[in-house]
Design an enzyme around this catalytic site. Structure first.
Site, PDB file in Angstrom:
ATOM      1  N   HIS A 192      -3.384   0.604  -3.494  1.00 17.97           N
ATOM      2  CA  HIS A 192      -3.512  -0.385  -2.444  1.00 17.97           C
ATOM      3  C   HIS A 192      -2.506  -1.507  -2.762  1.00 17.97           C
ATOM      4  O   HIS A 192      -1.923  -1.537  -3.853  1.00 17.97           O
ATOM      5  CB  HIS A 192      -4.937  -0.935  -2.429  1.00 17.97           C
ATOM      6  CG  HIS A 192      -5.948   0.022  -1.872  1.00 17.97           C
ATOM      7  ND1 HIS A 192      -7.234  -0.347  -1.562  1.00 17.97           N
ATOM      8  CD2 HIS A 192      -5.842   1.337  -1.561  1.00 17.97           C
ATOM      9  CE1 HIS A 192      -7.895   0.695  -1.085  1.00 17.97           C
ATOM     10  NE2 HIS A 192      -7.071   1.730  -1.078  1.00 17.97           N
TER      11      HIS A 192
ATOM     12  N   SER B 289      -7.926  -8.637   3.921  1.00 18.80           N
ATOM     13  CA  SER B 289      -9.096  -8.846   3.064  1.00 18.80           C
ATOM     14  C   SER B 289      -9.206  -7.703   2.040  1.00 18.80           C
ATOM     15  O   SER B 289      -9.158  -6.528   2.416  1.00 18.80           O
ATOM     16  CB  SER B 289     -10.347  -8.881   3.951  1.00 18.80           C
ATOM     17  OG  SER B 289     -11.502  -9.100   3.177  1.00 18.80           O
TER      18      SER B 289
ATOM     19  N   GLU C 239      -2.816  -4.641  -3.518  1.00 17.95           N
ATOM     20  CA  GLU C 239      -3.111  -5.489  -4.682  1.00 17.95           C
ATOM     21  C   GLU C 239      -2.971  -4.711  -5.988  1.00 17.95           C
ATOM     22  O   GLU C 239      -2.516  -5.253  -7.000  1.00 17.95           O
ATOM     23  CB  GLU C 239      -4.538  -6.069  -4.579  1.00 17.95           C
ATOM     24  CG  GLU C 239      -4.786  -6.922  -3.342  1.00 17.95           C
ATOM     25  CD  GLU C 239      -5.263  -6.096  -2.145  1.00 17.95           C
ATOM     26  OE1 GLU C 239      -4.905  -4.901  -2.034  1.00 17.95           O
ATOM     27  OE2 GLU C 239      -6.010  -6.648  -1.317  1.00 17.95           O
TER      28      GLU C 239
ATOM     29  N   CYS D 177     -10.329  -4.784  -0.393  1.00 16.24           N
ATOM     30  CA  CYS D 177     -11.437  -3.813  -0.483  1.00 16.24           C
ATOM     31  C   CYS D 177     -12.201  -4.026  -1.790  1.00 16.24           C
ATOM     32  O   CYS D 177     -11.804  -4.844  -2.630  1.00 16.24           O
ATOM     33  CB  CYS D 177     -10.880  -2.383  -0.430  1.00 16.24           C
ATOM     34  SG  CYS D 177     -10.231  -1.816  -2.020  1.00 16.24           S
TER      35      CYS D 177
ATOM     36  N   CYS E 237      -9.990  -3.567  -4.992  1.00 18.41           N
ATOM     37  CA  CYS E 237      -9.035  -4.656  -5.210  1.00 18.41           C
ATOM     38  C   CYS E 237      -9.757  -5.958  -5.521  1.00 18.41           C
ATOM     39  O   CYS E 237      -9.279  -6.776  -6.313  1.00 18.41           O
ATOM     40  CB  CYS E 237      -8.119  -4.784  -3.995  1.00 18.41           C
ATOM     41  SG  CYS E 237      -7.111  -3.293  -3.776  1.00 18.41           S
TER      42      CYS E 237
ATOM     43  N   ASN F  10       0.837  -1.198   0.000  1.00 19.28           N
ATOM     44  CA  ASN F  10       0.000   0.000   0.000  1.00 19.28           C
ATOM     45  C   ASN F  10       0.881   1.261   0.000  1.00 19.28           C
ATOM     46  O   ASN F  10       1.813   1.372   0.788  1.00 19.28           O
ATOM     47  CB  ASN F  10      -0.896  -0.029   1.248  1.00 19.28           C
ATOM     48  CG  ASN F  10      -1.894   1.103   1.260  1.00 19.28           C
ATOM     49  OD1 ASN F  10      -1.531   2.273   1.280  1.00 19.28           O
ATOM     50  ND2 ASN F  10      -3.175   0.777   1.244  1.00 19.28           N
TER      51      ASN F  10
END
Lengths: 149, 149
Positions: free
Chosen positions: B54, B81, B56, B83, B86, B43
């Site tokens: 982010h 987890s 990912e 968002c 992503c 991130n």
């Protein structure tokens, strides 16, 4: 809401700028509830070898790091129906509305936006469709590689 | 699948690198079906004033522009987890599996991944959770501004 809307006009300018650069001609513009442009951008997949800089992502990126409140009541204008990633980005930032130029070239995550309470408007704009039609006919491989690998 | 998995270890290294930089400590790593790392990242919201990088998205961006076939059978490892943005990116690129470190800090788009046929694994890793707990306690404003504006 018509194709004369200022936010949409900026998105279309961005798409044309992308076309000039030899890129995928998709543009976007984020306008807040007071009508202020927070960001604008276009697809940079070819220009930057980028997997994530779609028009909407470029736009959010160009808007910079803002508090969640800045997006309240905002509209994301985009010349093409947003893909799943860009749909997710609109949901993440809780924009209120997504206005797209067309969805004949591609139908993205419109249903998901609606399910999440985001208003979706399709302007069915022939110029947006024409830009994509021209790009795909001239660069079929750069488009189809996205669609089917 | 355990926290010893090579792809997950890289994602965790990335999260720790983010922490070292004073950023939000979330890391990710994309591994193809043959076990090759296609990209890794963390991130960059604080480091680059970025609304979209982010873990990912950074990872997909660092992997560069690849044909859709490159993502077939791939696993996105992420320490938290994913968002909605992503999640949408994983759906766009049709990765086969998302392995997350934890979802106690935040539950993202897991249901949507599952609905789209993407396998979701939660490692319930205490180290990932600890990194986020420490960050949020030390920088509550940088986290809460994302959550409620």
């Amino acid at each position: 809401m018509s194709s004369d809307d200022a936010g949409f006009k900026v998105a279309l300018e961005e798409a044309k700028q992308g076309a000039k650069e030899g890129g995928i001609p998709i543009g976007a513009c984020l306008v807040n509830k007071d009508g202020k442009i927070l960001g604008r951008g276009h697809n940079m997949r070819l220009q930057k070898n980028s997997a994530t800089l779609h028009a909407e992502i470029s736009t959010l990126e160009n808007a910079g790091r803002l508090p969640a409140s800045a997006y309240q009541g905002a509209t994301m204008y985009t010349t093409l129906s947003p893909c799943n990633m860009c749909t997710g980005a609109c949901i993440l930032y809780k924009v209120s509305r997504v206005v797209m130029g067309e969805n004949k070239t591609l139908v993205g995550g419109e249903d998901f936006l609606t399910q999440r309470g985001i208003e979706v408007v399709n302007l069915k704009n022939a110029e947006c469709e024409g830009l994509m039609k021209k790009f795909i006919s001239e660069h079929p491989d750069d488009w189809l590689v996205l669609m089917r690998g």
